[in-house]
Scaffold this motif. Structure first.
Motif, PDB file in Angstrom:
ATOM      1  N   ARG A   1      66.527  30.109  42.145  1.00 39.25           N
ATOM      2  CA  ARG A   1      67.836  29.910  42.776  1.00 39.25           C
ATOM      3  C   ARG A   1      68.846  29.344  41.784  1.00 39.25           C
ATOM      4  O   ARG A   1      70.041  29.647  41.863  1.00 39.25           O
ATOM      5  CB  ARG A   1      67.695  28.993  43.998  1.00 39.25           C
ATOM      6  CG  ARG A   1      66.838  29.582  45.106  1.00 39.25           C
ATOM      7  CD  ARG A   1      67.175  28.970  46.459  1.00 39.25           C
ATOM      8  NE  ARG A   1      66.979  27.535  46.489  1.00 39.25           N
ATOM      9  CZ  ARG A   1      65.840  26.941  46.837  1.00 39.25           C
ATOM     10  NH1 ARG A   1      64.779  27.675  47.149  1.00 39.25           N
ATOM     11  NH2 ARG A   1      65.749  25.636  46.871  1.00 39.25           N
ATOM     12  N   ILE A   2      68.378  28.514  40.846  1.00 39.53           N
ATOM     13  CA  ILE A   2      69.276  27.972  39.829  1.00 39.53           C
ATOM     14  C   ILE A   2      69.828  29.088  38.950  1.00 39.53           C
ATOM     15  O   ILE A   2      71.037  29.162  38.682  1.00 39.53           O
ATOM     16  CB  ILE A   2      68.541  26.917  38.973  1.00 39.53           C
ATOM     17  CG1 ILE A   2      68.304  25.652  39.796  1.00 39.53           C
ATOM     18  CG2 ILE A   2      69.344  26.595  37.712  1.00 39.53           C
ATOM     19  CD1 ILE A   2      67.498  24.594  39.081  1.00 39.53           C
ATOM     20  N   PHE A   3      68.950  29.985  38.498  1.00 37.75           N
ATOM     21  CA  PHE A   3      69.413  31.080  37.643  1.00 37.75           C
ATOM     22  C   PHE A   3      70.308  32.048  38.420  1.00 37.75           C
ATOM     23  O   PHE A   3      71.249  32.612  37.859  1.00 37.75           O
ATOM     24  CB  PHE A   3      68.222  31.812  37.029  1.00 37.75           C
ATOM     25  CG  PHE A   3      67.684  31.125  35.807  1.00 37.75           C
ATOM     26  CD1 PHE A   3      68.338  31.221  34.590  1.00 37.75           C
ATOM     27  CD2 PHE A   3      66.516  30.377  35.867  1.00 37.75           C
ATOM     28  CE1 PHE A   3      67.850  30.587  33.459  1.00 37.75           C
ATOM     29  CE2 PHE A   3      66.016  29.735  34.745  1.00 37.75           C
ATOM     30  CZ  PHE A   3      66.684  29.836  33.539  1.00 37.75           C
ATOM     31  N   LYS A   4      70.024  32.255  39.706  1.00 37.51           N
ATOM     32  CA  LYS A   4      70.909  33.099  40.508  1.00 37.51           C
ATOM     33  C   LYS A   4      72.280  32.453  40.656  1.00 37.51           C
ATOM     34  O   LYS A   4      73.312  33.131  40.677  1.00 37.51           O
ATOM     35  CB  LYS A   4      70.285  33.359  41.890  1.00 37.51           C
ATOM     36  CG  LYS A   4      69.208  34.433  41.872  1.00 37.51           C
ATOM     37  CD  LYS A   4      68.777  34.790  43.274  1.00 37.51           C
ATOM     38  CE  LYS A   4      67.783  35.956  43.258  1.00 37.51           C
ATOM     39  NZ  LYS A   4      68.422  37.205  42.807  1.00 37.51           N
TER      40      LYS A   4
ATOM     41  N   ARG B   1      68.155  38.548  35.654  1.00 40.58           N
ATOM     42  CA  ARG B   1      66.799  39.051  35.365  1.00 40.58           C
ATOM     43  C   ARG B   1      65.801  37.906  35.245  1.00 40.58           C
ATOM     44  O   ARG B   1      64.635  38.057  35.620  1.00 40.58           O
ATOM     45  CB  ARG B   1      66.824  39.878  34.081  1.00 40.58           C
ATOM     46  CG  ARG B   1      67.643  41.153  34.216  1.00 40.58           C
ATOM     47  CD  ARG B   1      67.280  42.184  33.184  1.00 40.58           C
ATOM     48  NE  ARG B   1      67.985  43.439  33.431  1.00 40.58           N
ATOM     49  CZ  ARG B   1      67.735  44.554  32.777  1.00 40.58           C
ATOM     50  NH1 ARG B   1      66.806  44.569  31.834  1.00 40.58           N
ATOM     51  NH2 ARG B   1      68.403  45.662  33.052  1.00 40.58           N
ATOM     52  N   THR B   2      66.251  36.768  34.720  1.00 43.28           N
ATOM     53  CA  THR B   2      65.364  35.615  34.645  1.00 43.28           C
ATOM     54  C   THR B   2      64.985  35.139  36.039  1.00 43.28           C
ATOM     55  O   THR B   2      63.822  34.819  36.310  1.00 43.28           O
ATOM     56  CB  THR B   2      66.051  34.468  33.872  1.00 43.28           C
ATOM     57  OG1 THR B   2      66.413  34.924  32.564  1.00 43.28           O
ATOM     58  CG2 THR B   2      65.112  33.279  33.749  1.00 43.28           C
ATOM     59  N   ALA B   3      65.967  35.112  36.948  1.00 40.60           N
ATOM     60  CA  ALA B   3      65.689  34.711  38.334  1.00 40.60           C
ATOM     61  C   ALA B   3      64.706  35.673  38.993  1.00 40.60           C
ATOM     62  O   ALA B   3      63.769  35.248  39.684  1.00 40.60           O
ATOM     63  CB  ALA B   3      66.998  34.661  39.133  1.00 40.60           C
TER      64      ALA B   3
ATOM     65  N   ILE C   1      61.206  35.063  37.611  1.00 31.67           N
ATOM     66  CA  ILE C   1      60.587  33.864  38.193  1.00 31.67           C
ATOM     67  C   ILE C   1      60.126  34.148  39.618  1.00 31.67           C
ATOM     68  O   ILE C   1      59.019  33.780  40.019  1.00 31.67           O
ATOM     69  CB  ILE C   1      61.572  32.689  38.174  1.00 31.67           C
ATOM     70  CG1 ILE C   1      61.876  32.284  36.730  1.00 31.67           C
ATOM     71  CG2 ILE C   1      61.010  31.501  38.941  1.00 31.67           C
ATOM     72  CD1 ILE C   1      62.957  31.235  36.597  1.00 31.67           C
ATOM     73  N   ALA C   2      60.970  34.813  40.400  1.00 30.00           N
ATOM     74  CA  ALA C   2      60.606  35.150  41.784  1.00 30.00           C
ATOM     75  C   ALA C   2      59.428  36.107  41.816  1.00 30.00           C
ATOM     76  O   ALA C   2      58.536  35.984  42.656  1.00 30.00           O
ATOM     77  CB  ALA C   2      61.805  35.758  42.514  1.00 30.00           C
ATOM     78  N   GLY C   3      59.387  37.071  40.875  1.00 29.83           N
ATOM     79  CA  GLY C   3      58.280  38.018  40.815  1.00 29.83           C
ATOM     80  C   GLY C   3      56.980  37.349  40.463  1.00 29.83           C
ATOM     81  O   GLY C   3      55.923  37.670  41.003  1.00 29.83           O
ATOM     82  N   THR C   4      57.036  36.356  39.570  1.00 29.97           N
ATOM     83  CA  THR C   4      55.845  35.599  39.215  1.00 29.97           C
ATOM     84  C   THR C   4      55.332  34.822  40.407  1.00 29.97           C
ATOM     85  O   THR C   4      54.144  34.739  40.671  1.00 29.97           O
ATOM     86  CB  THR C   4      56.158  34.622  38.059  1.00 29.97           C
ATOM     87  OG1 THR C   4      56.608  35.370  36.935  1.00 29.97           O
ATOM     88  CG2 THR C   4      54.927  33.829  37.668  1.00 29.97           C
TER      89      THR C   4
END
Length: 238
Positions: free
Chosen positions: A171-174, A217-219, A222-225
């Motif tokens: 959520r931070i990266f989003k 893409r980083t968010a 992280i969500a995919g992981t």
């Protein structure tokens, strides 16, 4: 019926939400959604937990047709089927849902309070810069900065149906991805108004667009992981 169809039927039959089932099994809501669409399959221990939760056999769940009428198995007199450990009964799901709603309400209230504080600080800064230094014209840019920060706060504090399973880091990266473009507008206008450098300063939009892609893409990574940590991508049984 396929595993995905059986799972969807059983969940709706017992009036269990995807989120409630995900919390019971310790996985994300996206994982349950992928199971029901056939995009992924749970690992063996999750399949066993599903069988225990819905009171069906593994063969019926994976390859049978749970929607068809089935004769209940005969039970010995005076015996009762044991309730499996670590499986939340369906009767407790409303309480879990109420607790989740309480967390969502508190999160939204905190986000609204922080956003209000940001705009209050922006108003104070605007009048101070204008009244003390006479810089009313560029000082209004503080409101663009405040709005960008509020976008970030809203993304971090958001914890509704769609974003409930997202970890805080995602959520931070989003939030960073959402605020960076508006922030680049504020920077561009500030450099242009203060120094008159309009021509080269437009490069900040290219930089902002690149950062937005990186943050987004980083968010997602992280969500995919978080979604895949329980081994969703197992081979289809049978």
């Amino acid at each position: 019926m396929s595993f995905a169809e059986n799972l969807q039927y059983l969940r709706k039959r017992d009036k269990v939400t995807q989120e409630g089932l995900a919390e019971t099994l310790g996985v994300s809501r996206q994982s349950v959604s992928k199971w029901e669409t056939g995009e992924a399959y749970p690992e063996t221990e999750k399949i066993i937990a599903l069988c225990d939760f819905f009171r069906v056999s593994m063969d019926d769940l994976m390859r049978g047709d749970v929607a068809s009428p089935q004769e209940p198995p005969a039970e010995a007199e005076g015996t009762a089927e044991p309730v499996p450990e670590n499986v939340l009964p369906a009767a407790e799901l409303p309480a879990e849902r109420a607790a989740k709603d309480g967390r969502i309400t508190r999160s939204r209230a905190i986000g609204a309070a922080v956003s209000g504080g940001i705009f209050l600080c922006a108003a104070v800064a605007f009048f101070c810069l204008g009244g003390l230094m006479g810089a009313w014209h560029p000082a209004w840019l503080v409101f663009l900065l405040a709005f960008a920060l509020c976008i970030f706060v809203d993304s971090v504090s958001r914890n509704d149906e769609e974003d409930a399973s997202l970890p805080l880091a995602a959520r931070i990266f989003k939030g960073l991805a959402g605020m960076v473009m508006l922030l680049s507008v504020a920077v561009y206008l500030f450099i242009g108004f203060m120094y008159g450098i309009w021509h080269p300063s437009w490069v900040c939009f290219i930089i902002a667009f690149a950062l937005m892609l990186v943050f987004d893409r980083t968010a997602n990574a992280i969500a995919g992981t978080d979604e895949g940590e329980n081994g969703d991508q197992t081979e289809q049984n049978g």
